[in-house]
Design a protein around this motif. Structure first.
Motif, short mmCIF file in Angstrom:
data_model
loop_
_atom_site.label_atom_id
_atom_site.label_comp_id
_atom_site.label_asym_id
_atom_site.label_seq_id
_atom_site.Cartn_x
_atom_site.Cartn_y
_atom_site.Cartn_z
N ASN A 175 1.77 -34.86 -24.61
CA ASN A 175 2.41 -33.88 -25.50
C ASN A 175 2.88 -32.62 -24.80
OD1 ASN A 175 2.04 -35.56 -27.77
ND2 ASN A 175 -0.04 -34.79 -28.02
N THR A 232 5.49 -27.16 -24.19
CA THR A 232 5.31 -28.11 -25.29
C THR A 232 6.58 -28.90 -25.58
OG1 THR A 232 5.79 -26.33 -26.86
CG2 THR A 232 3.47 -26.76 -26.36
N SER A 233 7.69 -28.48 -25.00
CA SER A 233 8.97 -29.18 -25.14
C SER A 233 9.79 -28.92 -23.89
CB SER A 233 9.73 -28.68 -26.37
OG SER A 233 10.10 -27.32 -26.18
N ASN A 234 10.91 -29.62 -23.75
CA ASN A 234 11.79 -29.37 -22.61
C ASN A 234 12.26 -27.92 -22.60
OD1 ASN A 234 11.64 -31.97 -21.64
ND2 ASN A 234 13.62 -32.61 -22.41
N ASP A 262 10.85 -25.21 -24.02
CA ASP A 262 9.74 -24.31 -23.72
C ASP A 262 9.42 -24.32 -22.22
OD1 ASP A 262 7.44 -22.59 -24.34
OD2 ASP A 262 6.21 -24.40 -24.05
#
Length: 87
Positions: free
Chosen positions: A18, A35-37, A39
């Motif tokens: 995650n 937490t994401s590409n 971020d």
């Protein structure tokens, strides 16, 4: 005048569940988790900008994407930096 730089970054969504890990081979010391590409890319840009501003005129030359060793599941994208943001 803005000093914009573009460096390739290795995005690794397989490093931690995650999360996305980004390393920038041309900017030693940049290894961030997000937490994401988006971020992770923002964190990588901040980390790289803070390191590069200290180097002043000794900025590393960016690699081309095909020079980077990428493992299965990883991808290469670019981080755009405006060094004026870190002065």
């Amino acid at each position: 005048m803005a000093q914009r730089l573009v460096y390739p970054a290795i995005f690794d969504p397989t490093a931690i569940l995650n999360h996305v890990q980004i390393t920038m081979p041309d900017v030693p010391g940049v290894k961030v988790l997000g937490t994401s590409n988006e971020d992770a890319a923002n964190k990588a840009a901040t980390a790289a900008g803070k390191l590069l501003i200290k180097l002043k005129d000794e900025l590393p030359v960016p690699s081309t994407p095909n020079e980077l060793e990428v493992k299965p599941g990883q991808s290469v994208s670019f981080i755009v930096l405006d060094l004026d943001d870190f002065k």
